[in-house]
Design an enzyme around this catalytic site. Structure first.
Site, PDB file in Angstrom:
ATOM      1  N   CYS A 219       0.850  -1.191   0.000  1.00  0.00           N
ATOM      2  CA  CYS A 219       0.000   0.000   0.000  1.00  0.00           C
ATOM      3  C   CYS A 219       0.886   1.241   0.000  1.00  0.00           C
ATOM      4  CB  CYS A 219      -0.882  -0.043   1.248  1.00  0.00           C
ATOM      5  SG  CYS A 219      -1.869   1.424   1.549  1.00  0.00           S
ATOM      6  N   HIS A 220       0.322   2.359  -0.466  1.00  0.00           N
ATOM      7  CA  HIS A 220       1.100   3.605  -0.448  1.00  0.00           C
ATOM      8  C   HIS A 220       1.535   3.973   0.975  1.00  0.00           C
ATOM      9  CE1 HIS A 220       1.994   7.200  -3.083  1.00  0.00           C
ATOM     10  NE2 HIS A 220       2.556   7.464  -1.926  1.00  0.00           N
ATOM     11  N   THR A 221       0.768   3.548   1.970  1.00  0.00           N
ATOM     12  CA  THR A 221       1.140   3.877   3.355  1.00  0.00           C
ATOM     13  C   THR A 221       2.441   3.179   3.766  1.00  0.00           C
ATOM     14  OG1 THR A 221      -1.206   4.163   3.838  1.00  0.00           O
ATOM     15  CG2 THR A 221       0.273   3.981   5.726  1.00  0.00           C
TER      16      THR A 221
ATOM     17  N   HIS B   1       0.832  -4.258   5.827  1.00  0.00           N
ATOM     18  CA  HIS B   1      -0.417  -4.272   6.609  1.00  0.00           C
ATOM     19  C   HIS B   1      -1.607  -4.731   5.771  1.00  0.00           C
ATOM     20  CE1 HIS B   1      -0.308  -0.373   4.592  1.00  0.00           C
ATOM     21  NE2 HIS B   1      -1.625  -0.381   4.655  1.00  0.00           N
ATOM     22  N   GLU B   2      -1.336  -5.379   4.615  1.00  0.00           N
ATOM     23  CA  GLU B   2      -2.434  -5.759   3.712  1.00  0.00           C
ATOM     24  C   GLU B   2      -2.295  -7.248   3.364  1.00  0.00           C
ATOM     25  OE1 GLU B   2      -4.133  -2.717   0.610  1.00  0.00           O
ATOM     26  OE2 GLU B   2      -2.806  -4.079  -0.473  1.00  0.00           O
TER      27      GLU B   2
ATOM     28  N   CYS C 267     -11.811  -4.980  19.487  1.00  0.00           N
ATOM     29  CA  CYS C 267     -11.832  -5.746  20.747  1.00  0.00           C
ATOM     30  C   CYS C 267     -13.257  -5.990  21.230  1.00  0.00           C
ATOM     31  CB  CYS C 267     -11.019  -5.030  21.827  1.00  0.00           C
ATOM     32  SG  CYS C 267     -11.846  -3.584  22.537  1.00  0.00           S
TER      33      CYS C 267
ATOM     34  N   CYS D   4     -13.800  -1.908  24.305  1.00  0.00           N
ATOM     35  CA  CYS D   4     -13.332  -0.570  24.699  1.00  0.00           C
ATOM     36  C   CYS D   4     -14.433   0.467  24.419  1.00  0.00           C
ATOM     37  CB  CYS D   4     -12.040  -0.207  23.968  1.00  0.00           C
ATOM     38  SG  CYS D   4     -12.235   0.156  22.206  1.00  0.00           S
TER      39      CYS D   4
ATOM     40  N   CYS E 182     -15.076   0.814  20.697  1.00  0.00           N
ATOM     41  CA  CYS E 182     -15.851  -0.278  20.090  1.00  0.00           C
ATOM     42  C   CYS E 182     -17.322  -0.219  20.506  1.00  0.00           C
ATOM     43  CB  CYS E 182     -15.260  -1.628  20.470  1.00  0.00           C
ATOM     44  SG  CYS E 182     -13.809  -2.075  19.492  1.00  0.00           S
TER      45      CYS E 182
ATOM     46  N   CYS F 266     -11.056   1.212  17.317  1.00  0.00           N
ATOM     47  CA  CYS F 266     -10.739   0.483  18.559  1.00  0.00           C
ATOM     48  C   CYS F 266      -9.403   0.999  19.094  1.00  0.00           C
ATOM     49  CB  CYS F 266     -10.634  -1.010  18.250  1.00  0.00           C
ATOM     50  SG  CYS F 266     -10.097  -2.017  19.644  1.00  0.00           S
TER      51      CYS F 266
ATOM     52  N   ARG G 205      -3.885   0.591  20.811  1.00  0.00           N
ATOM     53  CA  ARG G 205      -3.352   1.606  19.892  1.00  0.00           C
ATOM     54  C   ARG G 205      -1.986   2.144  20.358  1.00  0.00           C
ATOM     55  NH1 ARG G 205      -1.090   4.090  16.934  1.00  0.00           N
ATOM     56  NH2 ARG G 205      -1.705   5.553  15.311  1.00  0.00           N
TER      57      ARG G 205
ATOM     58  N   CYS H   9      -6.598  -3.770   3.433  1.00  0.00           N
ATOM     59  CA  CYS H   9      -6.522  -2.307   3.483  1.00  0.00           C
ATOM     60  C   CYS H   9      -7.292  -1.666   2.322  1.00  0.00           C
ATOM     61  CB  CYS H   9      -5.093  -1.787   3.519  1.00  0.00           C
ATOM     62  SG  CYS H   9      -5.046   0.025   3.682  1.00  0.00           S
TER      63      CYS H   9
ATOM     64  N   ARG I 218      -2.008  -2.234  -7.722  1.00  0.00           N
ATOM     65  CA  ARG I 218      -1.534  -2.958  -6.552  1.00  0.00           C
ATOM     66  C   ARG I 218      -0.516  -4.004  -6.981  1.00  0.00           C
ATOM     67  NH1 ARG I 218      -2.403   0.297  -2.936  1.00  0.00           N
ATOM     68  NH2 ARG I 218      -3.375  -0.313  -0.976  1.00  0.00           N
TER      69      ARG I 218
HETATM   70  P1  NAD Z   1      -1.392   5.229  -5.051  1.00  0.00           P
HETATM   71  O1  NAD Z   1       0.006   5.673  -5.158  1.00  0.00           O
HETATM   72  O2  NAD Z   1      -1.794   3.911  -5.622  1.00  0.00           O
HETATM   73  O3  NAD Z   1      -2.375   6.313  -5.707  1.00  0.00           O
HETATM   74  C1  NAD Z   1      -2.256   7.698  -5.537  1.00  0.00           C
HETATM   75  C2  NAD Z   1      -2.798   8.361  -6.809  1.00  0.00           C
HETATM   76  O4  NAD Z   1      -2.871   9.769  -6.593  1.00  0.00           O
HETATM   77  C3  NAD Z   1      -1.901   8.146  -8.026  1.00  0.00           C
HETATM   78  O5  NAD Z   1      -2.667   7.653  -9.110  1.00  0.00           O
HETATM   79  C4  NAD Z   1      -1.341   9.533  -8.313  1.00  0.00           C
HETATM   80  O6  NAD Z   1      -1.104   9.750  -9.703  1.00  0.00           O
HETATM   81  C5  NAD Z   1      -2.463  10.423  -7.777  1.00  0.00           C
HETATM   82  N1  NAD Z   1      -2.024  11.776  -7.428  1.00  0.00           N
HETATM   83  C6  NAD Z   1      -0.924  12.150  -6.745  1.00  0.00           C
HETATM   84  N2  NAD Z   1      -0.883  13.492  -6.617  1.00  0.00           N
HETATM   85  C7  NAD Z   1      -1.993  13.971  -7.215  1.00  0.00           C
HETATM   86  C8  NAD Z   1      -2.519  15.276  -7.412  1.00  0.00           C
HETATM   87  N3  NAD Z   1      -1.892  16.353  -6.948  1.00  0.00           N
HETATM   88  N4  NAD Z   1      -3.698  15.407  -8.079  1.00  0.00           N
HETATM   89  C9  NAD Z   1      -4.344  14.307  -8.559  1.00  0.00           C
HETATM   90  N5  NAD Z   1      -3.881  13.040  -8.409  1.00  0.00           N
HETATM   91  C10 NAD Z   1      -2.729  12.888  -7.743  1.00  0.00           C
HETATM   92  O7  NAD Z   1      -1.754   5.263  -3.499  1.00  0.00           O
HETATM   93  P2  NAD Z   1      -2.927   4.488  -2.724  1.00  0.00           P
HETATM   94  O8  NAD Z   1      -2.442   3.179  -2.251  1.00  0.00           O
HETATM   95  O9  NAD Z   1      -4.168   4.583  -3.545  1.00  0.00           O
HETATM   96  O10 NAD Z   1      -3.076   5.429  -1.445  1.00  0.00           O
HETATM   97  C11 NAD Z   1      -3.623   6.733  -1.580  1.00  0.00           C
HETATM   98  C12 NAD Z   1      -3.532   7.487  -0.256  1.00  0.00           C
HETATM   99  O11 NAD Z   1      -4.403   6.875   0.701  1.00  0.00           O
HETATM  100  C13 NAD Z   1      -2.130   7.452   0.372  1.00  0.00           C
HETATM  101  O12 NAD Z   1      -1.916   8.714   0.985  1.00  0.00           O
HETATM  102  C14 NAD Z   1      -2.263   6.357   1.430  1.00  0.00           C
HETATM  103  O13 NAD Z   1      -1.304   6.509   2.447  1.00  0.00           O
HETATM  104  C15 NAD Z   1      -3.684   6.614   1.903  1.00  0.00           C
HETATM  105  N6  NAD Z   1      -4.372   5.517   2.586  1.00  0.00           N
HETATM  106  C16 NAD Z   1      -5.181   5.848   3.629  1.00  0.00           C
HETATM  107  C17 NAD Z   1      -5.923   4.872   4.275  1.00  0.00           C
HETATM  108  C18 NAD Z   1      -6.834   5.231   5.407  1.00  0.00           C
HETATM  109  O14 NAD Z   1      -7.294   4.347   6.125  1.00  0.00           O
HETATM  110  N7  NAD Z   1      -7.157   6.510   5.609  1.00  0.00           N
HETATM  111  C19 NAD Z   1      -5.806   3.533   3.873  1.00  0.00           C
HETATM  112  C20 NAD Z   1      -4.975   3.231   2.796  1.00  0.00           C
HETATM  113  C21 NAD Z   1      -4.262   4.234   2.152  1.00  0.00           C
HETATM  114  N1  AHE Z   2       0.972   7.333  11.538  1.00  0.00           N
HETATM  115  C1  AHE Z   2       0.539   8.412  10.685  1.00  0.00           C
HETATM  116  C2  AHE Z   2      -0.814   8.239  10.093  1.00  0.00           C
HETATM  117  C3  AHE Z   2      -0.978   6.958   9.317  1.00  0.00           C
HETATM  118  C4  AHE Z   2      -2.449   6.728   9.132  1.00  0.00           C
HETATM  119  O1  AHE Z   2      -3.245   7.678   9.036  1.00  0.00           O
HETATM  120  N2  AHE Z   2      -2.839   5.482   9.079  1.00  0.00           N
HETATM  121  C5  AHE Z   2      -4.232   5.126   8.804  1.00  0.00           C
HETATM  122  C6  AHE Z   2      -4.235   3.879   8.029  1.00  0.00           C
HETATM  123  S1  AHE Z   2      -3.420   4.055   6.480  1.00  0.00           S
HETATM  124  C7  AHE Z   2      -3.518   2.498   5.886  1.00  0.00           C
HETATM  125  O2  AHE Z   2      -2.924   2.447   4.669  1.00  0.00           O
HETATM  126  C8  AHE Z   2      -5.000   4.845  10.101  1.00  0.00           C
HETATM  127  O3  AHE Z   2      -5.679   3.863  10.282  1.00  0.00           O
HETATM  128  N3  AHE Z   2      -4.954   5.743  10.993  1.00  0.00           N
HETATM  129  C9  AHE Z   2      -5.601   5.615  12.262  1.00  0.00           C
HETATM  130  C10 AHE Z   2      -4.621   5.242  13.329  1.00  0.00           C
HETATM  131  O4  AHE Z   2      -5.038   5.125  14.481  1.00  0.00           O
HETATM  132  O5  AHE Z   2      -3.435   5.081  13.013  1.00  0.00           O
HETATM  133  C11 AHE Z   2       0.651   9.769  11.357  1.00  0.00           C
HETATM  134  O6  AHE Z   2       0.404  10.772  10.671  1.00  0.00           O
HETATM  135  O7  AHE Z   2       1.018   9.786  12.550  1.00  0.00           O
HETATM  136 ZN    ZN Z   3      -2.887   0.695   3.473  1.00  0.00          ZN
END
Ligand code: NAD
Ligand code: AHE
Ligand code: ZN
Length: 370
Positions: free
Chosen positions: A40-42, A62-63, A92, A95, A98, A106, A110, A170, A365
């Site tokens: 994942c991008h994360t 994480h995936e 869990c 908590c 939850c 949860c 954490r 994820c 992916r």
């Molecule tokens: P990815 O790299 O597969 O996709 C990102 C896309 O964004 C790419 O296609 C890229 O070309 C596009 N992009 C980048 N900059 C841009 C801009 N300025 N304007 C338009 N498009 C733009 O990444 P991903 O795996 O899809 O993850 C995307 C984001 O989601 C990451 O920041 C990741 O960390 C986050 N994420 C968050 C959670 C969550 O639970 N909140 C879960 C998973 C991933």
């Molecule tokens: N540790 C980072 C933030 C990372 C983050 O936001 N993680 C998401 C999942 S991304 C999965 O690809 C998340 O679940 N956040 C909730 C949590 O409790 O971590 C930071 O900025 O400190």
């Molecule tokens: Zn992820």
């Protein structure tokens, strides 16, 4: 035992695939053989050094999806041979979080999870010399075998293919869940999705699933268009080809603003655009992207005063032990698609290629199969 793992020794360096020691499961813990893991991008975000919580050395990932090999004392919800998906957001069921229907976050483990440790404050991973290696997001799926708390495992049906359903750990759940659980988007809505990568495409398929009328996709990479159309995108916008400000362009395209907008880029400027092209009076903008350490969002408060809502979502608002098995069922029933999004399958030895493909914008992916 010994296991092969990809170790992140330092920020900004490629992972090293090597043997490490793994201690067995303690009270409430489970040993899992990981069969497949997505990248994942994360994972890239943490490896780059941009994550304020990033700690090294650690085993990222994480995936994943895999099989229970052994259980520690007191484990009751899974047994040897069960197929499971690790959960970086555990459940869990006890908590305050939850017990509150308003959140999926949860908090029972954490603090230690953020420190790269198991709930008892120790790591199960060490180098062959005995030096500690940290866990990551409580999952560390870039290891062939890993130990997790019982509350961080979703038991899934045994006929689901590991190399596909690992993505539900994820990306799939985050994207589809952002639409269903966080936005609670309605049939007939108009939506704009920023970022057509592994998360954004799943937002798009979530919007198709609930019957959205208009699904606008925005990405700087035109190569992402074809796949997004396949998953239900109705209009594509490349910001580099828009003359003038993107906000009025998108407001015009969505006939006054979108009911729902989603950031799946992690770029705080994009997050602002996403908020501001949401419809006056009722538009909601959902932040999914993870922004680097120190980055902040900004907008004129008037944007909120005039009825737009800014929200965020982690793991698509899903409660993993409850919701993940259902999403696996949706995949097996053909209700959602995963296979076309898995553009590359790699061995653990080639895991760094997965990061290269992501940097080059060539993959959706990459999945490592053990
Ligand atoms: P990815 O790299 O597969 O996709 C990102 C896309 O964004 C790419 O296609 C890229 O070309 C596009 N992009 C980048 N900059 C841009 C801009 N300025 N304007 C338009 N498009 C733009 O990444 P991903 O795996 O899809 O993850 C995307 C984001 O989601 C990451 O920041 C990741 O960390 C986050 N994420 C968050 C959670 C969550 O639970 N909140 C879960 C998973 C991933
Ligand atoms: N540790 C980072 C933030 C990372 C983050 O936001 N993680 C998401 C999942 S991304 C999965 O690809 C998340 O679940 N956040 C909730 C949590 O409790 O971590 C930071 O900025 O400190
Ligand atoms: Zn992820």
């Amino acid at each position: 035992m010994k296991t092969r793992a990809a170790v992140a020794w330092k920020a900004g360096q490629p992972l090293e695939v090597t043997e490490v020691n793994l201690d067995g499961p303690r009270e409430g813990e489970v040993l899992v053989e990981i069969k497949a893991t997505g990248i994942c991008h994360t994972d890239e975000f943490t490896l780059s050094g941009a994550d304020p919580e990033g700690l090294f050395p650690a085993i990222l990932g994480h995936e994943g999806a895999g099989v229970v090999v052994d259980t520690g004392p007191g484990v009751t919800s899974v047994k040897k041979g069960d197929h499971v998906i690790p959960l970086y957001t555990p459940e869990c069921r006890e908590c305050d979080y939850c017990l509150n229907p308003k959140t999926n976050l949860c908090q029972s483990i954490r603090t230690t999870q953020g420190q790269g440790l198991m709930p008892d404050g120790t790591s199960r991973f060490t180098t062959l010399d005995g030096d500690p290696i940290l866990h990551y997001m409580g999952t560390s799926t870039f290891s062939n075998y890993t130990v997790l708390p019982e509350i961080a495992l979703a038991k899934i049906r045994p006929d689901a293919p590991f190399d596909k359903v690992c993505y539900i750990g994820c990306g799939v759940t985050t994207g589809v869940g952002a639409v269903i659980n966080t936005a609670k988007a309605e049939p007939g809505c108009r939506a704009v999705v920023f970022g057509l990568g592994g998360i954004g495409l799943n937002v798009i398929q979530g919007l198709r699933l609930i019957g959205a009328d208009q699904i606008v996709g925005v990405d700087l990479n035109p190569a992402k268009r074809e796949m997004a159309e396949r998953f239900g995108m109705t209009d594509f916008v490349n910001p580099a080809e828009v003359e003038g400000d993107l906000v009025p362009y998108l407001v015009n395209l969505t006939k006054g603003g979108a009911d729902y907008t989603f950031d799946a880029t992690g770029n705080v400027q994009v997050m602002r655009t996403a908020l501001e092209c949401a419809h006056k009076g009722w538009g909601e903008s959902i932040i999914i992207g993870v922004a680097p350490s120190g980055a902040e969002i900004a907008t004129r408060p008037f944007q909120l005063v005039t009825g737009r809502t800014w929200k965020g979502t982690a793991f698509g608002g899903a409660r993993g032990r409850t919701d993940v098995p259902k999403i696996v069922d949706w995949y097996m029933q053909g209700k959602i698609e995963i296979d076309p999004m898995i553009t590359h399958t790699l061995t653990l030895d080639d895991i760094n290629t997965g990061f290269d493909l992501m940097h080059a914008g060539e993959s959706i992916r990459s999945v490592v199969v053990y």
